[in-house]
Design an enzyme around this catalytic site. Structure first.
Site, PDB file in Angstrom:
ATOM      1  N   ASP A  78      -5.701   2.082  -4.013  1.00  0.00           N
ATOM      2  CA  ASP A  78      -6.931   1.908  -3.242  1.00  0.00           C
ATOM      3  C   ASP A  78      -7.219   3.130  -2.369  1.00  0.00           C
ATOM      4  OD1 ASP A  78      -4.944   1.478  -1.350  1.00  0.00           O
ATOM      5  OD2 ASP A  78      -5.801  -0.373  -0.553  1.00  0.00           O
TER       6      ASP A  78
ATOM      7  N   ASP B 147      -2.307   6.056  -4.091  1.00  0.00           N
ATOM      8  CA  ASP B 147      -1.132   5.378  -3.551  1.00  0.00           C
ATOM      9  C   ASP B 147      -0.699   4.242  -4.487  1.00  0.00           C
ATOM     10  OD1 ASP B 147      -3.207   3.632  -3.021  1.00  0.00           O
ATOM     11  OD2 ASP B 147      -2.543   3.128  -1.009  1.00  0.00           O
TER      12      ASP B 147
ATOM     13  N   ASP C 123      -0.918   1.055  -4.790  1.00  0.00           N
ATOM     14  CA  ASP C 123      -1.860   0.037  -5.273  1.00  0.00           C
ATOM     15  C   ASP C 123      -3.234   0.617  -5.585  1.00  0.00           C
ATOM     16  OD1 ASP C 123      -2.335   0.402  -2.504  1.00  0.00           O
ATOM     17  OD2 ASP C 123      -3.330  -1.545  -2.374  1.00  0.00           O
TER      18      ASP C 123
ATOM     19  N   SER D  39       0.825  -1.199   0.000  1.00  0.00           N
ATOM     20  CA  SER D  39       0.000   0.000   0.000  1.00  0.00           C
ATOM     21  C   SER D  39       0.871   1.266   0.000  1.00  0.00           C
ATOM     22  CB  SER D  39      -0.964  -0.029   1.186  1.00  0.00           C
ATOM     23  OG  SER D  39      -1.907   1.006   1.116  1.00  0.00           O
TER      24      SER D  39
END
Length: 587
Positions: free
Chosen positions: A308, A304, A306, A145
């Site tokens: 999400d 960010d 990834d 993340s």
């Protein structure tokens, strides 16, 4: 095995590759060896997260193998059908993300389980969508993340597309812990896996239906088609997985004035342009601000690695740029979705938003104003997804929107995790609607919400406490807060004290006690009389203890002053607790 026995195994056994053995042999600090081998990297909150390095308490391909073997055995429990349904795997731009993803796929293949592997990096929410779309039994995403570049992680999803629920996570963990040996997990070769149909590469055939479902979330698609170019957007994927799909989602709806920060457009595992690839941190937006001024942009968006989480910076009427908090974004989107659906007469009677207990209570007031219900769940987006699934199965609520204060948002019923692609589209649409139809900015809308419901202001502090000693210190801080009846904080009267570990609460005004219905979790929440709270909990994925602050006041100035005083006083209390711990240790 002792720490030294583990160290010798990893540094001498030929099963571990030469690079791993050499890395370990070069360590001269006994404390470093202890930290790498005193335990296995904890499988918690749906998966693993840790520093990339050799060792049982680090992220590496051998830890990936062991975790995946545990997952594989749980998949095999579902028989031939579950093995055929398979597992979908996605990964982000971090160091070794692709290698770890392939390693997981080939361990699954060795167990006779079909693995669907994306052909390049993809957002975590698309992995959630793909699990549902392909009717897979599980999913894996390799990502850490928004953590620093030295980290990577491994999150497991189940067949509903949500992060693996606690019961299933415990089953996977039990399989992992039952396997004492590190030496008997051999992945299948990639060539053999493809030949046997156990490794399937996926890509555009998932992208298209995912984007099509996002387009259907637009509440005013005709307005976007006609006026989409009017909102000027600077977007940065922060070297991560959001680059292609965020841009496609915006463009396909009609937002044509989108400029991407060129220095942060392409994948970069070193994240060379930012200290941390975290859209919560103001310095993350430095380059975006520069281009925002050049392009006269209305919105600055950042996802960010990834994709999400979504961070948002808005241009104010004086031309300056100000960053929104996660709670402010959540409240704005709650207000926009509910108010527009109400105006369009498409808001169902059992409309429900879902938020975490760490997120602002202002959203509850907004939702109730429009006749919507609110479900508050534990911190972590998997609990929002679980509640959405529960409502869908039980037919007792219709999900409208979900969010957590840490920059995670979701609308729609086709993803079961926070989704920055969806959030980017909805935020851009809200900005366009208020600009073109009402002649207002999102700041104007936020101010009107405050004027109506009260000025809520929120913040968070995190203490990083690493290693064995840090873990013990976090435990003792929680114990200290838990064992002391706190009647006020910084002069603000506490109405309710809730202990989610003990699953009970107490009204400190009436003395009445009550049971908490949410699952057990190491969380303490102190709710103020009149609004606001302080909440304390250890992080489930990082060596941190987190403190959440929320205040309510009659003006923003009063809220700022109250919040500053509250944070100072509470953090001083924690400093005193830590000092007492250190003093006891020295004795």
């Amino acid at each position: 095995m002792t720490i030294q026995e583990r160290y010798r195994l990893w540094s001498e056994q030929p099963y571990f590759d030469e690079a791993t053995r050499q890395e370990l042999k070069q360590i001269t600090d006994p404390q470093e060896i202890e930290d790498r081998f005193y335990s296995d990297l904890e499988f918690g909150t749906g998966g693993l997260r840790g520093i990339i390095a050799a060792g049982t308490n680090r992220m590496n391909k051998y830890v990936i193998r062991k975790a995946t073997q545990g997952l594989a055995e749980c998949v095999c429990d579902h028989g031939a059908e579950g093995m055929k349904r398979g597992v979908v795997i996605a990964y982000d731009s971090r160091r070794f993300s692709y290698e770890f993803a392939v390693e997981a796929a080939l361990v699954l293949a060795q167990n006779g389980i079909k693995a669907y592997l994306f052909n390049s990096l993809r957002p975590t929410p698309e992995l959630s969508f793909a699990v549902r779309y392909l009717h897979a039994l599980a999913g894996i995403v390799v990502t850490a993340s928004h953590n620093p570049k030295t980290y990577n992680g491994y999150k497991v999803y189940w067949e509903d597309g949500g992060q693996v629920p606690p019961v299933k996570a415990d089953q996977i963990l039990a399989r992992i812990e039952a396997r004492e040996s590190w030496l008997d997990i051999e992945p299948m070769s990639e060539v053999e896996a493809i030949r046997n149909g156990l490794l399937v590469i996926i890509g555009e055939e998932i992208d298209q239906p995912y984007l099509a479902r996002i387009r259907r979330l637009a509440l005013h698609p005709d307005l976007i088609t006609e006026k989409g170019e009017a909102v000027r957007i600077v977007y940065t994927p922060l070297h991560g997985a959001g680059n292609i799909l965020v841009r496609r989602a915006l463009a396909e709806l009609g937002f044509s004035s989108v400029f991407v920060v060129p220095e942060q457009e392409l994948p970069d595992p070193e994240f060379t342009t930012v200290p941390y690839p975290n859209p919560e941190i103001p310095t993350t937006f430095e380059l975006a601000r520069k281009y925002g001024l050049e392009k006269n942009a209305d919105l600055l968006l950042a996802t960010d690695p990834d994709a999400d989480r979504l961070g948002v910076v808005l241009r104010s009427r004086d031309g300056d740029y100000r960053q929104l908090t996660g709670n402010q974004i959540g409240v704005l989107l709650t207000y926009y979705i509910l108010s527009q659906k109400k105006a369009l007469d498409i808001l169902p009677e059992n409309a429900t938003i879902i938020k975490t207990i760490a997120s602002t209570d202002l959203a509850d007031q907004v939702a109730h104003y429009f006749g919507a219900n609110v479900e508050n769940v534990l911190t972590g987006f998997k609990f929002i997804a679980e509640k959405e699934q529960e409502m869908e199965t039980g037919g007792w609520g219709t999900f409208q929107f979900g969010f957590e204060e840490s920059y995670g948002y979701l609308a729609g019923d086709f993803v079961r995790d926070k989704d920055a692609v969806i959030a980017s589209v909805l935020l851009a649409e809200a900005a366009l609607y208020y600009q073109q139809i009402e002649g207002r900015t999102l700041f104007d809308v936020l101010e009107s919400i405050y004027e109506h419901f009260g000025y809520y202001l929120d913040d968070q502090e995190s203490l990083v406490l690493e290693g064995i000693q840090g873990k013990e210190e976090i435990s003792k801080i929680m114990e200290s807060f838990r064992q002391t009846e706190i009647l006020e904080l910084s002069g603000i009267r506490i109405e309710k004290s809730d202990d989610y570990e003990q699953r009970n609460g107490k009204n400190l005004i009436t003395g009445q006690t009550y049971a908490l219905t949410l699952p057990r979790s190491n969380v303490l929440r102190f709710s103020f009389l009149g609004g606001g709270y302080v909440m304390v909990r250890p992080s489930g994925t990082e060596p941190k203890i987190k403190v959440y602050f929320s205040v309510k006041a009659e003006s923003m100035l009063d809220a700022e002053e109250t919040l500053y005083k509250l944070k100072t006083d509470v953090m001083n209390q924690i400093a005193l607790i830590r000092a007492s711990i250190h003093e006891t240790t020295l004795q």
